[in-house]
Design a protein around this motif. Structure first.
Motif, PDB file in Angstrom:
ATOM      1  N   PRO A 189      19.232  43.607  20.249  1.00 18.11           N
ATOM      2  CA  PRO A 189      18.595  44.939  20.164  1.00 18.11           C
ATOM      3  C   PRO A 189      18.860  45.793  21.401  1.00 18.11           C
ATOM      4  CG  PRO A 189      17.094  43.248  19.385  1.00 18.11           C
ATOM      5  CD  PRO A 189      18.260  42.528  19.989  1.00 18.11           C
ATOM      6  N   LEU A 190      18.735  45.189  22.598  1.00 14.73           N
ATOM      7  CA  LEU A 190      19.014  45.932  23.824  1.00 14.73           C
ATOM      8  C   LEU A 190      20.488  46.297  23.920  1.00 14.73           C
ATOM      9  CD1 LEU A 190      16.877  44.206  26.620  1.00 14.73           C
ATOM     10  CD2 LEU A 190      16.659  46.531  25.740  1.00 14.73           C
ATOM     11  N   PHE A 191      21.345  45.408  23.437  1.00 15.13           N
ATOM     12  CA  PHE A 191      22.778  45.707  23.421  1.00 15.13           C
ATOM     13  C   PHE A 191      23.050  46.960  22.600  1.00 15.13           C
ATOM     14  CE2 PHE A 191      26.641  45.395  20.804  1.00 15.13           C
ATOM     15  CZ  PHE A 191      27.616  45.491  21.806  1.00 15.13           C
ATOM     16  N   LEU A 192      22.440  47.052  21.416  1.00 15.07           N
ATOM     17  CA  LEU A 192      22.652  48.208  20.551  1.00 15.07           C
ATOM     18  C   LEU A 192      22.108  49.488  21.189  1.00 15.07           C
ATOM     19  CD1 LEU A 192      21.767  46.593  17.098  1.00 15.07           C
ATOM     20  CD2 LEU A 192      24.050  47.097  18.026  1.00 15.07           C
ATOM     21  N   VAL A 193      20.959  49.369  21.857  1.00 16.22           N
ATOM     22  CA  VAL A 193      20.365  50.544  22.520  1.00 16.22           C
ATOM     23  C   VAL A 193      21.282  51.056  23.620  1.00 16.22           C
ATOM     24  CG1 VAL A 193      18.485  51.326  24.026  1.00 16.22           C
ATOM     25  CG2 VAL A 193      17.973  49.963  21.992  1.00 16.22           C
TER      26      VAL A 193
ATOM     27  N   THR B 258      28.998  50.470  35.415  1.00 17.10           N
ATOM     28  CA  THR B 258      27.920  49.494  35.252  1.00 17.10           C
ATOM     29  C   THR B 258      27.643  49.082  33.807  1.00 17.10           C
ATOM     30  OG1 THR B 258      26.268  51.264  35.169  1.00 17.10           O
ATOM     31  CG2 THR B 258      26.771  50.331  37.332  1.00 17.10           C
ATOM     32  N   VAL B 259      27.744  50.023  32.874  1.00 15.13           N
ATOM     33  CA  VAL B 259      27.276  49.739  31.511  1.00 15.13           C
ATOM     34  C   VAL B 259      28.141  48.714  30.769  1.00 15.13           C
ATOM     35  CG1 VAL B 259      26.689  50.729  29.265  1.00 15.13           C
ATOM     36  CG2 VAL B 259      26.149  51.989  31.352  1.00 15.13           C
ATOM     37  N   PRO B 260      29.475  48.784  30.817  1.00 15.18           N
ATOM     38  CA  PRO B 260      30.258  47.780  30.083  1.00 15.18           C
ATOM     39  C   PRO B 260      29.915  46.340  30.450  1.00 15.18           C
ATOM     40  CG  PRO B 260      31.669  49.601  30.700  1.00 15.18           C
ATOM     41  CD  PRO B 260      30.353  49.837  31.378  1.00 15.18           C
ATOM     42  N   LYS B 261      29.735  46.060  31.752  1.00 14.84           N
ATOM     43  CA  LYS B 261      29.353  44.704  32.163  1.00 14.84           C
ATOM     44  C   LYS B 261      27.969  44.361  31.644  1.00 14.84           C
ATOM     45  CE  LYS B 261      29.428  40.764  34.257  1.00 14.84           C
ATOM     46  NZ  LYS B 261      30.266  39.660  33.742  1.00 14.84           N
ATOM     47  N   LEU B 262      27.043  45.325  31.687  1.00 11.21           N
ATOM     48  CA  LEU B 262      25.702  45.092  31.156  1.00 11.21           C
ATOM     49  C   LEU B 262      25.758  44.787  29.666  1.00 11.21           C
ATOM     50  CD1 LEU B 262      22.604  45.107  31.320  1.00 11.21           C
ATOM     51  CD2 LEU B 262      22.692  47.595  31.047  1.00 11.21           C
ATOM     52  N   LEU B 263      26.572  45.510  28.935  1.00 10.03           N
ATOM     53  CA  LEU B 263      26.710  45.263  27.494  1.00 10.03           C
ATOM     54  C   LEU B 263      27.244  43.852  27.230  1.00 10.03           C
ATOM     55  CD1 LEU B 263      28.229  48.675  26.306  1.00 10.03           C
ATOM     56  CD2 LEU B 263      25.879  47.854  25.987  1.00 10.03           C
ATOM     57  N   LEU B 264      28.194  43.421  28.054  1.00 11.90           N
ATOM     58  CA  LEU B 264      28.736  42.069  27.915  1.00 11.90           C
ATOM     59  C   LEU B 264      27.663  41.020  28.162  1.00 11.90           C
ATOM     60  CD1 LEU B 264      31.301  40.365  27.462  1.00 11.90           C
ATOM     61  CD2 LEU B 264      31.653  40.422  29.941  1.00 11.90           C
TER      62      LEU B 264
ATOM     63  N   VAL C 171      25.196  40.949  25.094  1.00  8.51           N
ATOM     64  CA  VAL C 171      25.692  40.435  23.816  1.00  8.51           C
ATOM     65  C   VAL C 171      26.156  38.984  23.900  1.00  8.51           C
ATOM     66  CG1 VAL C 171      28.131  41.090  24.035  1.00  8.51           C
ATOM     67  CG2 VAL C 171      27.026  41.120  21.781  1.00  8.51           C
ATOM     68  N   THR C 172      26.549  38.521  25.093  1.00  7.48           N
ATOM     69  CA  THR C 172      27.057  37.148  25.215  1.00  7.48           C
ATOM     70  C   THR C 172      26.198  36.263  26.110  1.00  7.48           C
ATOM     71  OG1 THR C 172      28.443  37.651  27.146  1.00  7.48           O
ATOM     72  CG2 THR C 172      29.405  38.028  24.959  1.00  7.48           C
ATOM     73  N   ALA C 173      25.317  36.870  26.914  1.00  8.16           N
ATOM     74  CA  ALA C 173      24.506  36.144  27.899  1.00  8.16           C
ATOM     75  C   ALA C 173      25.368  35.481  28.969  1.00  8.16           C
ATOM     76  CB  ALA C 173      23.625  35.094  27.221  1.00  8.16           C
ATOM     77  N   GLN C 174      26.630  35.927  29.095  1.00  4.94           N
ATOM     78  CA  GLN C 174      27.506  35.447  30.157  1.00  4.94           C
ATOM     79  C   GLN C 174      27.304  36.344  31.380  1.00  4.94           C
ATOM     80  OE1 GLN C 174      29.427  32.678  30.100  1.00  4.94           O
ATOM     81  NE2 GLN C 174      28.570  32.254  28.067  1.00  4.94           N
ATOM     82  N   LYS C 175      26.585  35.849  32.373  1.00 10.73           N
ATOM     83  CA  LYS C 175      26.147  36.684  33.476  1.00 10.73           C
ATOM     84  C   LYS C 175      26.986  36.537  34.743  1.00 10.73           C
ATOM     85  CE  LYS C 175      21.411  36.740  31.748  1.00 10.73           C
ATOM     86  NZ  LYS C 175      19.976  36.817  32.089  1.00 10.73           N
ATOM     87  N   SER C 176      28.024  35.761  34.691  1.00 10.33           N
ATOM     88  CA  SER C 176      28.812  35.534  35.889  1.00 10.33           C
ATOM     89  C   SER C 176      29.777  36.687  36.142  1.00 10.33           C
ATOM     90  CB  SER C 176      29.598  34.225  35.762  1.00 10.33           C
ATOM     91  OG  SER C 176      30.498  34.288  34.667  1.00 10.33           O
ATOM     92  N   ILE C 177      30.020  36.936  37.441  1.00 10.60           N
ATOM     93  CA  ILE C 177      31.022  37.915  37.863  1.00 10.60           C
ATOM     94  C   ILE C 177      31.671  37.369  39.123  1.00 10.60           C
ATOM     95  CG2 ILE C 177      29.328  39.257  39.194  1.00 10.60           C
ATOM     96  CD1 ILE C 177      30.964  41.768  38.514  1.00 10.60           C
ATOM     97  N   SER C 178      32.959  37.485  39.211  1.00 12.30           N
ATOM     98  CA  SER C 178      33.671  36.947  40.369  1.00 12.30           C
ATOM     99  C   SER C 178      33.337  37.754  41.626  1.00 12.30           C
ATOM    100  CB  SER C 178      35.186  36.981  40.119  1.00 12.30           C
ATOM    101  OG  SER C 178      35.637  38.330  40.048  1.00 12.30           O
ATOM    102  N   TYR C 179      33.601  37.141  42.757  1.00 10.72           N
ATOM    103  CA  TYR C 179      33.370  37.831  44.028  1.00 10.72           C
ATOM    104  C   TYR C 179      34.182  39.128  44.074  1.00 10.72           C
ATOM    105  CZ  TYR C 179      33.581  38.790  49.045  1.00 10.72           C
ATOM    106  OH  TYR C 179      33.527  39.394  50.266  1.00 10.72           O
ATOM    107  N   ALA C 180      35.457  39.041  43.696  1.00  8.87           N
ATOM    108  CA  ALA C 180      36.315  40.234  43.704  1.00  8.87           C
ATOM    109  C   ALA C 180      35.806  41.286  42.741  1.00  8.87           C
ATOM    110  CB  ALA C 180      37.754  39.844  43.361  1.00  8.87           C
ATOM    111  N   GLY C 181      35.359  40.837  41.556  1.00 11.34           N
ATOM    112  CA  GLY C 181      34.820  41.778  40.573  1.00 11.34           C
ATOM    113  C   GLY C 181      33.563  42.454  41.066  1.00 11.34           C
ATOM    114  N   CYS C 182      32.724  41.702  41.762  1.00 11.00           N
ATOM    115  CA  CYS C 182      31.472  42.246  42.294  1.00 11.00           C
ATOM    116  C   CYS C 182      31.750  43.291  43.378  1.00 11.00           C
ATOM    117  CB  CYS C 182      30.626  41.107  42.861  1.00 11.00           C
ATOM    118  SG  CYS C 182      28.950  41.585  43.343  1.00 11.00           S
TER     119      CYS C 182
END
Length: 310
Positions: free
Chosen positions: A29-33, A80-86, A89-100
């Motif tokens: 639901p939050l993903f759709l919002v 910010t939003v594309p990573k939040l959407l990911l 929808v997937t509950a995959q919360k990891s981000i690499s040091y370089a990505g961060c």
């Protein structure tokens, strides 16, 4: 053991972004919002750009700056939003040091550029209302382009400073970021390095970067208010106030949430408050700006109607 060896073995290479809640399950639901919010943000700002570019009457300094604000809002939301959407929808919360670090750089860049564009827009209104006879001379094309280019150059250096700070830190313990994106305060909190000097630098430099534009905006509008109140014609007073109302709304929304987040005592911070406020200035402000400037601007509404009726 040498310091460099210790850092290579102990430094964190992956961060976990909590997102909007601690849950480990997908939040459809939050993903759709937030997907809807993101699409409306992008489409709304593209519409503003289309309206300004297609109507010759809007080829003025005020709308030139508004077009630049729309571009920045698209970029700011896209950081910010594309990573939040990911995450949602997937509950995959990891981000690499370089990505961060990359996300931090571009977020700081676009957020501070927005701050300075709002300041430039205040200067434009100041010249238009206080020196109307010299407006076209002062706010010529070269000046307008120079103000925007200077904003980008200055904020690029500001963002680079923050990246240098983060890159010099050691992360060897907790790696959970209680936000929906990588920002400097949570990264400072996670560092194993002595961050006291960095805290002072961030506070002083950050205060200068954000407070100086805010003080300039306040000073500009104090002068504008004085001139407007001296006008004998109520029609002219209304027209002057109406040209400033949209900008003042954006300024209040943007600076209010930024000050609440970055300039509170750390003891008063709560995770829930920080998350809520960061959503406002990183996601909702880019969403609301097209509506603020279209619904309260007669020329934009007229141009939009012409486009829709074509």
């Amino acid at each position: 053991m040498e310091a460099s060896s210790w850092r290579n073995e102990s430094s964190v290479s992956v961060f976990l972004i909590v997102g909007l809640s601690e849950t480990a399950d997908p939040q459809i639901p939050l993903f759709l919002v937030f997907l809807a919010v993101y699409l409306i943000t992008v489409v709304g700002n593209i519409v503003i750009l289309s309206v300004i570019s297609s109507d010759q009457r809007l080829h003025t300094p005020m709308y030139f700056f508004l077009a630049n604000l729309a571009v920045v809002d698209i970029f700011l939301s896209s950081v910010t939003v594309p990573k939040l959407l990911l995450i949602l929808v997937t509950a995959q919360k990891s981000i690499s040091y370089a990505g961060c670090v990359t996300q931090l750089y571009f977020f700081q860049l676009f957020m501070v550029v927005e701050c300075y564009i709002l300041t430039v827009m205040a200067y434009d209104r100041y010249v238009a209302i206080c020196f109307p006879l010299n407006y076209n001379i002062v706010m010529n094309k070269k000046t307008c382009v120079g103000l925007i280019m200077s904003s980008w150059k200055f904020t690029s250096l500001h963002s680079l400073l923050h990246i240098c700070i983060v890159s010099s830190m050691i992360f060897c313990g907790p790696n959970i970021i209680h936000e929906h994106f990588c920002d400097l305060p949570p990264l400072l909190a996670l560092s194993c390095s002595d961050t006291s000097k960095y805290d002072l630098l961030v506070f002083t430099e950050g205060s200068l970067v954000t407070m100086s534009p805010f003080v300039f905006i306040v000073a500009s509008y104090c002068r504008i208010l004085k001139i407007v109140l001296m006008m004998r014609s109520s029609c002219r007073r209304y027209q002057a106030f109406s040209t400033c109302s949209s900008h003042l709304t954006s300024v209040a929304l943007f600076f209010g949430t930024v000050f609440f987040t970055y300039f509170r005592p750390s003891s008063s911070n709560s995770v829930e408050d920080d998350r809520s406020v960061s959503v406002v200035y990183s996601i909702l402000t880019p969403l609301l700006n097209p509506f603020i400037y279209s619904l309260r601007n007669k020329q934009v509404k007229e141009s939009l109607k012409k486009i829709l009726l074509m």
